[in-house]
Scaffold this motif. Structure first.
Motif, PDB file in Angstrom:
ATOM      1  N   LEU A  86       0.810  -1.223   0.000  1.00  0.00           N
ATOM      2  CA  LEU A  86       0.000   0.000   0.000  1.00  0.00           C
ATOM      3  C   LEU A  86       0.840   1.269   0.000  1.00  0.00           C
ATOM      4  CD1 LEU A  86      -2.715  -1.093   2.579  1.00  0.00           C
ATOM      5  CD2 LEU A  86      -2.839  -1.158   0.078  1.00  0.00           C
ATOM      6  N   ASP A  87       1.837   1.320   0.911  1.00  0.00           N
ATOM      7  CA  ASP A  87       2.599   2.568   1.036  1.00  0.00           C
ATOM      8  C   ASP A  87       4.113   2.386   1.044  1.00  0.00           C
ATOM      9  OD1 ASP A  87       3.004   1.421   3.506  1.00  0.00           O
ATOM     10  OD2 ASP A  87       1.968   2.998   4.635  1.00  0.00           O
ATOM     11  N   GLY A  88       4.584   1.153   0.855  1.00  0.00           N
ATOM     12  CA  GLY A  88       6.024   0.909   0.822  1.00  0.00           C
ATOM     13  C   GLY A  88       6.690   0.901   2.189  1.00  0.00           C
ATOM     14  N   ALA A  89       5.899   1.015   3.254  1.00  0.00           N
ATOM     15  CA  ALA A  89       6.466   1.047   4.605  1.00  0.00           C
ATOM     16  C   ALA A  89       7.011  -0.327   5.005  1.00  0.00           C
ATOM     17  CB  ALA A  89       5.400   1.487   5.605  1.00  0.00           C
ATOM     18  N   LEU A  90       8.033  -0.304   5.820  1.00  0.00           N
ATOM     19  CA  LEU A  90       8.660  -1.523   6.315  1.00  0.00           C
ATOM     20  C   LEU A  90       7.717  -2.269   7.258  1.00  0.00           C
ATOM     21  CD1 LEU A  90      11.199  -3.317   6.636  1.00  0.00           C
ATOM     22  CD2 LEU A  90      11.911  -1.765   8.488  1.00  0.00           C
ATOM     23  N   ARG A  91       7.591  -3.588   7.039  1.00  0.00           N
ATOM     24  CA  ARG A  91       6.778  -4.447   7.896  1.00  0.00           C
ATOM     25  C   ARG A  91       7.612  -5.666   8.286  1.00  0.00           C
ATOM     26  NH1 ARG A  91       4.163  -0.566   8.605  1.00  0.00           N
ATOM     27  NH2 ARG A  91       2.111  -0.111   7.791  1.00  0.00           N
ATOM     28  N   LEU A  92       7.558  -6.021   9.573  1.00  0.00           N
ATOM     29  CA  LEU A  92       8.264  -7.191  10.081  1.00  0.00           C
ATOM     30  C   LEU A  92       7.259  -8.293  10.373  1.00  0.00           C
ATOM     31  CD1 LEU A  92      10.715  -5.581  12.672  1.00  0.00           C
ATOM     32  CD2 LEU A  92      10.951  -5.778  10.195  1.00  0.00           C
ATOM     33  N   CYS A  93       7.672  -9.519  10.109  1.00  0.00           N
ATOM     34  CA  CYS A  93       6.813 -10.677  10.350  1.00  0.00           C
ATOM     35  C   CYS A  93       7.124 -11.278  11.721  1.00  0.00           C
ATOM     36  CB  CYS A  93       7.047 -11.730   9.279  1.00  0.00           C
ATOM     37  SG  CYS A  93       6.005 -13.191   9.472  1.00  0.00           S
ATOM     38  N   LEU A  94       6.093 -11.361  12.556  1.00  0.00           N
ATOM     39  CA  LEU A  94       6.221 -12.044  13.841  1.00  0.00           C
ATOM     40  C   LEU A  94       5.364 -13.296  13.812  1.00  0.00           C
ATOM     41  CD1 LEU A  94       5.978  -9.126  16.431  1.00  0.00           C
ATOM     42  CD2 LEU A  94       7.949  -9.944  15.133  1.00  0.00           C
ATOM     43  N   VAL A  95       5.860 -14.340  14.480  1.00  0.00           N
ATOM     44  CA  VAL A  95       5.118 -15.598  14.548  1.00  0.00           C
ATOM     45  C   VAL A  95       4.623 -15.822  15.967  1.00  0.00           C
ATOM     46  CG1 VAL A  95       6.383 -16.630  12.622  1.00  0.00           C
ATOM     47  CG2 VAL A  95       7.197 -17.009  14.950  1.00  0.00           C
TER      48      VAL A  95
END
Length: 142
Positions: free
Chosen positions: A24-33
């Motif tokens: 959507l906006d190119g922002a950094l997202r981290l994956c948590l489990v």
């Protein structure tokens, strides 16, 4: 020769701080489990198989726990802590999620893609929060 089952011998593990850019906006997202066995939020990681290359093991664990294929980046800090009465040593890499889709499994029942600040607040262990900060700093420099 060291006995790999000795209580002094570290359990070797590897994982990744998995990231992607928001479509959507190119922002950094981290994956948590989320691991229901421990009811915690962490970065994808797991024990290495005997003789397994740590980076290969880290990418295997990401695929098993999240369903994503990842491209490895820089190596991050190695974290050592006690688990089950034995030292556990986990090597981490930054890794970009390339393709895939999460399907709940016996080890991980949920994943979240969060901003670095949100991820930092959601992570259960302090040591994992430091890895999120380290990844954000590495991507700013890269």
């Amino acid at each position: 020769m060291t006995d790999p089952d000795s209580h002094d011998t570290p359990v070797l593990a590897a994982g990744c701080v998995l990231w992607r850019r928001s479509p959507l906006d190119g922002a950094l997202r981290l994956c948590l489990v989320h691991r229901p066995k421990y009811d915690d939020w962490s970065h994808p990681k797991g024990k290495l198989k005997h003789g397994e290359d740590p980076l290969a093991g880290a990418l295997r664990e990401v695929a098993e726990e999240t369903g994503f294929v990842a491209a490895a980046g820089v190596e991050l800090s190695t974290v050592t802590y006690m688990a089950g009465g034995r030292p556990k040593q986990v090597r981490y890499w930054a890794a970009e999620a390339i393709a895939g889709r999460f399907t709940p499994n016996k080890e991980v029942d949920r994943v979240l893609w969060l901003s670095p600040a949100e991820a930092r607040n959601r992570l259960t262990q302090f040591r994992d929060r430091e890895l999120a900060d380290e990844l954000a700093a590495a991507l700013r420099q890269g």
